[in-house]
Design a protein around this motif. Structure first.
Motif, PDB file in Angstrom:
ATOM      1  N   LYS A 120     123.933  10.549 114.127  1.00  0.00           N
ATOM      2  CA  LYS A 120     123.782  10.259 112.710  1.00  0.00           C
ATOM      3  C   LYS A 120     122.314  10.022 112.334  1.00  0.00           C
ATOM      4  CE  LYS A 120     126.568   8.312 109.226  1.00  0.00           C
ATOM      5  NZ  LYS A 120     127.795   7.719 108.904  1.00  0.00           N
ATOM      6  N   LEU A 121     121.611   9.242 113.152  1.00  0.00           N
ATOM      7  CA  LEU A 121     120.201   8.963 112.864  1.00  0.00           C
ATOM      8  C   LEU A 121     119.269   9.854 113.673  1.00  0.00           C
ATOM      9  CD1 LEU A 121     120.737   5.150 112.979  1.00  0.00           C
ATOM     10  CD2 LEU A 121     120.072   6.404 110.938  1.00  0.00           C
ATOM     11  N   GLY A 123     119.913  12.745 114.731  1.00  0.00           N
ATOM     12  CA  GLY A 123     120.087  14.153 114.372  1.00  0.00           C
ATOM     13  C   GLY A 123     118.942  14.704 113.554  1.00  0.00           C
ATOM     14  N   SER A 124     118.411  13.897 112.635  1.00  0.00           N
ATOM     15  CA  SER A 124     117.333  14.399 111.782  1.00  0.00           C
ATOM     16  C   SER A 124     116.081  14.673 112.610  1.00  0.00           C
ATOM     17  CB  SER A 124     117.038  13.414 110.662  1.00  0.00           C
ATOM     18  OG  SER A 124     116.405  12.280 111.154  1.00  0.00           O
ATOM     19  N   VAL A 125     115.880  13.839 113.642  1.00  0.00           N
ATOM     20  CA  VAL A 125     114.727  14.069 114.522  1.00  0.00           C
ATOM     21  C   VAL A 125     114.862  15.410 115.228  1.00  0.00           C
ATOM     22  CG1 VAL A 125     113.586  13.262 116.612  1.00  0.00           C
ATOM     23  CG2 VAL A 125     114.241  11.640 114.872  1.00  0.00           C
ATOM     24  N   LEU A 127     116.860  17.979 114.329  1.00  0.00           N
ATOM     25  CA  LEU A 127     116.847  19.071 113.343  1.00  0.00           C
ATOM     26  C   LEU A 127     115.424  19.439 112.943  1.00  0.00           C
ATOM     27  CD1 LEU A 127     118.156  20.951 111.183  1.00  0.00           C
ATOM     28  CD2 LEU A 127     118.103  19.000 109.660  1.00  0.00           C
ATOM     29  N   TYR A 128     114.670  18.458 112.454  1.00  0.00           N
ATOM     30  CA  TYR A 128     113.330  18.781 111.975  1.00  0.00           C
ATOM     31  C   TYR A 128     112.379  19.104 113.114  1.00  0.00           C
ATOM     32  CZ  TYR A 128     115.064  17.645 107.470  1.00  0.00           C
ATOM     33  OH  TYR A 128     115.817  17.668 106.339  1.00  0.00           O
TER      34      TYR A 128
ATOM     35  N   GLY B  29     114.004   6.530 109.434  1.00  0.00           N
ATOM     36  CA  GLY B  29     114.458   7.900 109.690  1.00  0.00           C
ATOM     37  C   GLY B  29     113.474   8.930 109.180  1.00  0.00           C
ATOM     38  N   HIS B  30     112.930   8.701 107.962  1.00  0.00           N
ATOM     39  CA  HIS B  30     111.931   9.611 107.416  1.00  0.00           C
ATOM     40  C   HIS B  30     110.700   9.669 108.311  1.00  0.00           C
ATOM     41  CE1 HIS B  30     114.095   8.689 103.597  1.00  0.00           C
ATOM     42  NE2 HIS B  30     113.942   9.978 103.455  1.00  0.00           N
ATOM     43  N   SER B  33     111.211  11.526 111.631  1.00  0.00           N
ATOM     44  CA  SER B  33     111.270  12.974 111.384  1.00  0.00           C
ATOM     45  C   SER B  33     109.873  13.520 111.100  1.00  0.00           C
ATOM     46  CB  SER B  33     112.180  13.278 110.206  1.00  0.00           C
ATOM     47  OG  SER B  33     113.448  12.718 110.415  1.00  0.00           O
TER      48      SER B  33
END
Lengths: 147, 116
Positions: A120-121, A123-125, A127-128, B29-30, B33
């Motif tokens: 959930k958290l 995943g963005s790491v 993905l990007y 989170g931002h 990323s």
């Protein structure tokens, strides 16, 4: 009551965050994680007689194991709340977010609980990371001629 | 000396993240990323490789190194296989981290109860 008055009162009682202190804590904790990483690499390459490259993989796995275990035991959350980016930016934050998501959604079952929410958290790491690595990799490979 | 460099580099990256966290509306989170993308970007011009050379193990710890490892594995495979290698080799170097994180998470989520 006027909106501006209300805002004034809210601001008055809002917990003041000391940005300088936060910064120093993040700097020191993050720095110590860096020192620990370097120390682990030296230890592993010395005692297991492996190359620095292999030792760094051992180091990453160790850090992930420790932060995952501490999260599961319950006290890592408090340290993260204290150190903030000092522990979120290093790989410990990645493991922490996965384990805490896994524990939090455990009650919703194995598949739709743990299975769906583990990334959930984190995943963005991923993905990007993958999208940007692919994009920049294309640029480097086709425009600058690879490695 | 590598210890000192490691301390300052990781500390600096964390400080940067903390400053962004405190002064903007971006969440953790931002920021993670953003830092992964930054790591991949820096490696486009081999800058992150140079950092690792000087800083040593410390440079492998921040999440920026995740982006660096992704693009590094992809480019290494692309050297052998051509353009398709970018897809084949993407997770080559980060596999250990992701796999161990998944396995430990699963085991610990099975054993431990969430604290509230």
């Amino acid at each position: 009551m006027e909106k501006t008055d209300y805002k004034k009162i809210v601001d008055k009682y809002k917990a003041k965050e000391n940005r300088v202190k936060n910064g120093i804590v993040a700097f020191v904790v993050g720095g110590l994680i860096g020192v620990l990483a370097e120390f682990l690499i030296q230890i592993y390459s010395y005692f297991l007689d492996i190359s620095t490259r292999d030792a760094s993989v051992f180091m990453i796995v160790t850090l992930i194991f420790v932060s995952s275990l501490f999260t599961a035991l319950g006290f890592f959350d408090k340290i993260v709340t204290f150190a903030r980016c000092g522990l979120i930016i290093p790989i410990t934050g990645f493991a922490h977010s996965m384990t805490s998501a896994g524990l939090e959604y455990k009650k919703e079952g194995l598949v739709y609980g743990i299975g769906s929410n583990i990334f959930k958290l984190a995943g963005s790491v991923i993905l990007y990371g993958v999208v940007s690595a692919w994009f920049f990799g294309m640029i480097r490979y086709f425009l600058f001629g690879g490695v | 000396m590598t210890y000192l460099y490691s301390f300052f580099f990781v500390g600096f990256v964390c400080l940067l993240g903390q400053i962004i966290l405190d002064n903007t509306k971006l969440t953790a989170g931002h920021i993670t990323s953003l830092f992964v993308v930054l790591g991949a970007f820096l490696d486009t011009f081999s800058i992150y490789d140079e950092i690792i050379k000087y800083v040593g193990g410390g440079a492998l710890v921040p999440i920026t190194s995740f982006g660096h490892s992704l693009i590094h594995g992809a480019l290494a495979k692309a050297n052998d296989l051509g353009g398709i290698g970018l897809v084949v080799g993407m997770f080559d170097l980060t596999a250990a981290g992701i796999t161990s994180a998944i396995i430990f998470t699963f085991i610990f989520a099975m054993i431990f109860k969430p604290k509230d």
